[in-house]
Design a protein around this motif. Structure first.
Motif, mmCIF file in Angstrom:
data_model
loop_
_atom_site.group_PDB
_atom_site.id
_atom_site.type_symbol
_atom_site.label_atom_id
_atom_site.label_comp_id
_atom_site.label_asym_id
_atom_site.label_seq_id
_atom_site.Cartn_x
_atom_site.Cartn_y
_atom_site.Cartn_z
ATOM 1 N N ALA A 20 -5.013 9.015 10.083
ATOM 2 C CA ALA A 20 -4.937 9.717 8.790
ATOM 3 C C ALA A 20 -4.980 11.229 9.014
ATOM 4 O O ALA A 20 -4.244 11.986 8.363
ATOM 5 C CB ALA A 20 -6.101 9.286 7.896
ATOM 6 N N VAL A 23 -1.568 12.370 10.122
ATOM 7 C CA VAL A 23 -0.610 12.394 9.006
ATOM 8 C C VAL A 23 -0.894 13.604 8.110
ATOM 9 O O VAL A 23 0.028 14.297 7.663
ATOM 10 C CB VAL A 23 -0.688 11.083 8.180
ATOM 11 N N ALA A 24 -2.170 13.882 7.873
ATOM 12 C CA ALA A 24 -2.537 14.943 6.929
ATOM 13 C C ALA A 24 -2.386 16.330 7.532
ATOM 14 O O ALA A 24 -1.874 17.243 6.881
ATOM 15 C CB ALA A 24 -3.976 14.741 6.452
ATOM 16 N N GLY A 43 1.239 6.380 10.015
ATOM 17 C CA GLY A 43 0.884 5.628 8.804
ATOM 18 C C GLY A 43 0.767 4.140 9.112
ATOM 19 O O GLY A 43 -0.153 3.463 8.652
ATOM 20 N N LEU A 46 -2.410 3.633 10.869
ATOM 21 C CA LEU A 46 -3.527 3.705 9.912
ATOM 22 C C LEU A 46 -3.690 2.388 9.147
ATOM 23 O O LEU A 46 -4.781 1.794 9.127
ATOM 24 C CB LEU A 46 -3.274 4.867 8.935
ATOM 25 N N VAL A 47 -2.584 1.933 8.557
ATOM 26 C CA VAL A 47 -2.678 0.719 7.730
ATOM 27 C C VAL A 47 -2.980 -0.507 8.597
ATOM 28 O O VAL A 47 -3.810 -1.346 8.220
ATOM 29 C CB VAL A 47 -1.381 0.518 6.907
ATOM 30 N N LEU A 51 -6.125 -2.991 8.206
ATOM 31 C CA LEU A 51 -5.944 -4.431 7.943
ATOM 32 C C LEU A 51 -6.601 -5.291 9.020
ATOM 33 O O LEU A 51 -7.208 -6.318 8.713
ATOM 34 C CB LEU A 51 -4.450 -4.771 7.833
ATOM 35 N N ILE A 54 -10.223 -5.327 8.298
ATOM 36 C CA ILE A 54 -10.597 -6.141 7.137
ATOM 37 C C ILE A 54 -10.384 -7.634 7.408
ATOM 38 O O ILE A 54 -11.242 -8.460 7.106
ATOM 39 C CB ILE A 54 -9.747 -5.728 5.904
ATOM 40 N N LEU A 55 -9.228 -7.957 7.954
ATOM 41 C CA LEU A 55 -8.839 -9.372 8.041
ATOM 42 C C LEU A 55 -9.186 -10.046 9.370
ATOM 43 O O LEU A 55 -9.108 -11.263 9.476
ATOM 44 C CB LEU A 55 -7.335 -9.513 7.774
ATOM 45 N N VAL B 244 -0.970 11.111 3.206
ATOM 46 C CA VAL B 244 -1.923 10.024 3.521
ATOM 47 C C VAL B 244 -2.041 9.084 2.322
ATOM 48 O O VAL B 244 -2.052 7.855 2.480
ATOM 49 C CB VAL B 244 -3.307 10.589 3.910
ATOM 50 N N VAL B 247 0.936 6.870 2.255
ATOM 51 C CA VAL B 247 0.849 5.811 3.270
ATOM 52 C C VAL B 247 -0.090 4.692 2.793
ATOM 53 O O VAL B 247 0.249 3.505 2.850
ATOM 54 C CB VAL B 247 0.349 6.399 4.614
ATOM 55 N N LEU B 248 -1.260 5.088 2.305
ATOM 56 C CA LEU B 248 -2.228 4.089 1.831
ATOM 57 C C LEU B 248 -1.662 3.304 0.648
ATOM 58 O O LEU B 248 -1.878 2.102 0.512
ATOM 59 C CB LEU B 248 -3.542 4.763 1.430
ATOM 60 N N GLY B 251 0.736 0.697 1.783
ATOM 61 C CA GLY B 251 -0.033 -0.436 2.305
ATOM 62 C C GLY B 251 -0.540 -1.331 1.179
ATOM 63 O O GLY B 251 -0.432 -2.554 1.256
ATOM 64 N N LEU B 255 0.816 -5.161 0.528
ATOM 65 C CA LEU B 255 -0.159 -6.251 0.561
ATOM 66 C C LEU B 255 -0.117 -7.053 -0.746
ATOM 67 O O LEU B 255 -0.194 -8.289 -0.737
ATOM 68 C CB LEU B 255 -1.555 -5.659 0.785
ATOM 69 N N GLY B 270 -8.025 -9.936 1.672
ATOM 70 C CA GLY B 270 -7.631 -8.673 2.304
ATOM 71 C C GLY B 270 -7.240 -7.642 1.259
ATOM 72 O O GLY B 270 -7.608 -6.471 1.356
ATOM 73 N N LYS B 273 -10.375 -6.228 -0.445
ATOM 74 C CA LYS B 273 -11.083 -5.256 0.403
ATOM 75 C C LYS B 273 -10.264 -3.974 0.555
ATOM 76 O O LYS B 273 -10.796 -2.863 0.509
ATOM 77 C CB LYS B 273 -11.335 -5.862 1.801
ATOM 78 N N TYR B 274 -8.967 -4.158 0.782
ATOM 79 C CA TYR B 274 -8.115 -2.991 1.000
ATOM 80 C C TYR B 274 -8.090 -2.112 -0.256
ATOM 81 O O TYR B 274 -8.087 -0.880 -0.154
ATOM 82 C CB TYR B 274 -6.696 -3.439 1.366
ATOM 83 N N LEU B 277 -11.066 0.096 -0.230
ATOM 84 C CA LEU B 277 -10.899 1.160 0.765
ATOM 85 C C LEU B 277 -9.865 2.182 0.292
ATOM 86 O O LEU B 277 -10.004 3.387 0.522
ATOM 87 C CB LEU B 277 -10.429 0.562 2.095
#
Lengths: 201, 291
Positions: A20, A23-24, A43, A46-47, A51, A54-55, B244, B247-248, B251, B255, B270, B273-274, B277
């Motif tokens: 991040a 990217v920033a 990016g 980052l994602v 993931l 989390i997963l 940023v 990008v998020l 995502g 998802l 997922g 949770k995502y 975040l």
């Protein structure tokens, strides 16, 4: 399959934060096309870091993982080409877009060796460029020696890719547990190397 | 010393769960981000402390009141039946007194700081406790819209405190939280479908089915991402931070689309949770940008 632990999660979170940051802040001042390429690459890092955090490691079995992991070397190597070998921009852009689409489609239409045969050359070319081009540029004296870290990042990414590919193909170089134990650290080190290298320009 | 330890233990066991600390923290961060987005002198310890204190009390107070009112529902749900109120560890009258006290203190503090700021905080509390929890939650699955509106109030309140008035950027940020709420709540109501069904609480999955709910989540994720981008551009967020957020957002949207295309419990969890975040990340970026 190995459960993801706290240390793994922290390393993946660190990977996400570093990506991040890049990217920033890390790509400010570049031309539009390299910014787009590096934004896509970092990016995706980052994602995917988030993931995975989390997963858990189970998502490594998903076709999406392969597609995203193709996006990272393709977009980062495209960014390097645009910046340092601009006369190859057109042809490599076509290769990257077509390669990405072919990998994405093949993941859902081909199985086993067929899918791997499609993936290997595309991943291979992007990975070799990401590894070799920064080193070549440094040896030529075009860039500061620290930029070699981008190549090292590419090499680390390649190691991770190879470990996972052989694991998926049923011929693991290391045990599954060992691979999954080192993967978050490898992810973190790869991102750190990239960011350090790009900061030397 | 032993008495103090015992008291702290009781507070931790019986009272702390009443405020849903993670949810409260996230909403508090949205309020701070809204304030910092106004680019007023943000590093004023007095104002930051008052903002955090009033928001914390109002948000926690409304959460405690929700817990108090919904204790019969919580008792019928496996996930929540061990909470202090349904399990009988805490008397309802104590929770009610705590909820009312915290709410009154929070809203009162906010009004003393700035009447318009206090009004927005009060609106959030009223929408959450009265409209959502007491009136609509047990009647219609659409009650979450009001839950979403109240969830958007802290970010709007923070911006109002910074500017002194309500502007379209604050409304866009408020909308982004409103449209983020379905991603958060609906994925949760799918995960605990049986619990909600047993408790007789109407949810989107039980009213419209899982497929429609997933589509609603995908669409609302997209709208939330667009609203947050509009708000961020509106207050002049640095381009790097916008990248940023983009990008998020991609995502989050992918998802959500993935959960429609290939539904599974793992993707659903997922996404839940995502989404948390995502909102945390977007708000931290807003706060950083304002510093």
């Amino acid at each position: 399959m190995k459960k993801i632990g706290i240390a793994d999660r922290l390393l993946l979170l660190g990977t996400g934060v570093l990506a991040a940051y890049q990217v920033a802040v890390g790509i400010e001042g570049l031309e539009l096309l390299p910014i787009i390429c590096y934004t896509v690459g970092f990016g995706a890092l980052l994602v995917s870091g988030l993931l995975l955090m989390i997963l858990g490691f189970e998502i490594l079995g998903s076709p999406i993982t392969v597609i995203v992991s193709t996006l990272i070397p393709l977009s980062l190597s495209l960014g390097l080409i645009v910046e340092y070998l601009p006369r190859f921009t057109g042809i490599y852009l076509v290769f990257s877009v077509a390669g990405f689409l072919i990998v994405a489609i093949s993941r859902y239409t081909l199985h086993g060796k067929g899918a791997a045969m499609v993936l290997a050359p595309i991943h291979g070319i992007a990975g070799l460029l990401l590894f070799g081009l920064p080193i070549w540029l440094v040896l030529q004296g075009s860039l500061a020696s620290g930029f070699v870290m981008v190549g090292i990042g590419g090499a680390l990414m390649g190691v991770g890719g190879l470990l996972l590919s052989f694991l998926k193909a049923g011929r693991p170089i290391l045990s599954q547990t060992a691979i999954l134990s080192v993967l978050p650290a490898l992810f973190f080190l790869t991102t750190t190397a990239f960011i350090y290298g790009f900061a030397q320009v | 010393m032993t008495t103090l330890k015992a008291s702290l233990k009781t507070i931790k066991r019986n009272y702390w769960p009443l405020i849903k600390s993670l949810q409260t923290a996230l909403l508090l961060i949205t309020g701070l981000a809204g304030f910092m987005s106004a680019r007023c002198p943000v590093l004023n310890p007095g104002i930051l402390l008052s903002l955090s204190g009033s928001l914390f009390l109002a948000i926690s107070g409304s959460t405690v009141l929700n817990m108090w009112y919904d204790r019969d529902i919580d008792a019928r749900m496996k996930r929540t039946c061990q909470r202090p109120l349904p399990s009988g560890q805490l008397a309802p009258s104590k929770a009610l007194a705590l909820g009312l006290g915290m709410s009154a203190l929070g809203v009162g503090w906010a009004f003393m700081m700035m009447p318009l700021y206090g009004l927005v905080i009060f609106a959030g509390l009223f929408f959450d406790v009265v409209i959502y929890t007491m009136w609509l939650k047990r009647r219609t699955a659409w009650g979450i819209v009001w839950g979403g509106i109240s969830g958007g109030m802290p970010v709007l309140a923070g911006r109002v405190l910074g500017l002194g008035y309500i502007d379209w950027v604050g409304m866009a940020l408020c909308l982004s939280v409103l449209f983020w709420i379905p991603t958060h709540i609906l994925t949760f109501s799918m995960r605990y479908f049986d619990d909600y069904k047993n408790a007789g609480v109407p949810t989107f999955p039980s009213t419209y089915g899982f497929g429609t709910t997933r589509k609603v989540i995908a669409v609302s994720s997209l709208i939330a991402a667009i609203a947050i981008a509009i708000g961020a551009v509106g207050f002049g967020m640095a381009v790097g931070y916008l990248r940023v957020i983009a990008v998020l957002s991609v995502g989050l949207f992918l998802l959500a689309v993935g959960s429609v295309w290939k539904p599974s419990e793992r993707v659903n969890f997922g996404l839940f949770k995502y989404a948390s975040l995502y909102m945390l990340g977007a708000m931290l970026l807003m706060a950083l940008d304002g510093m």
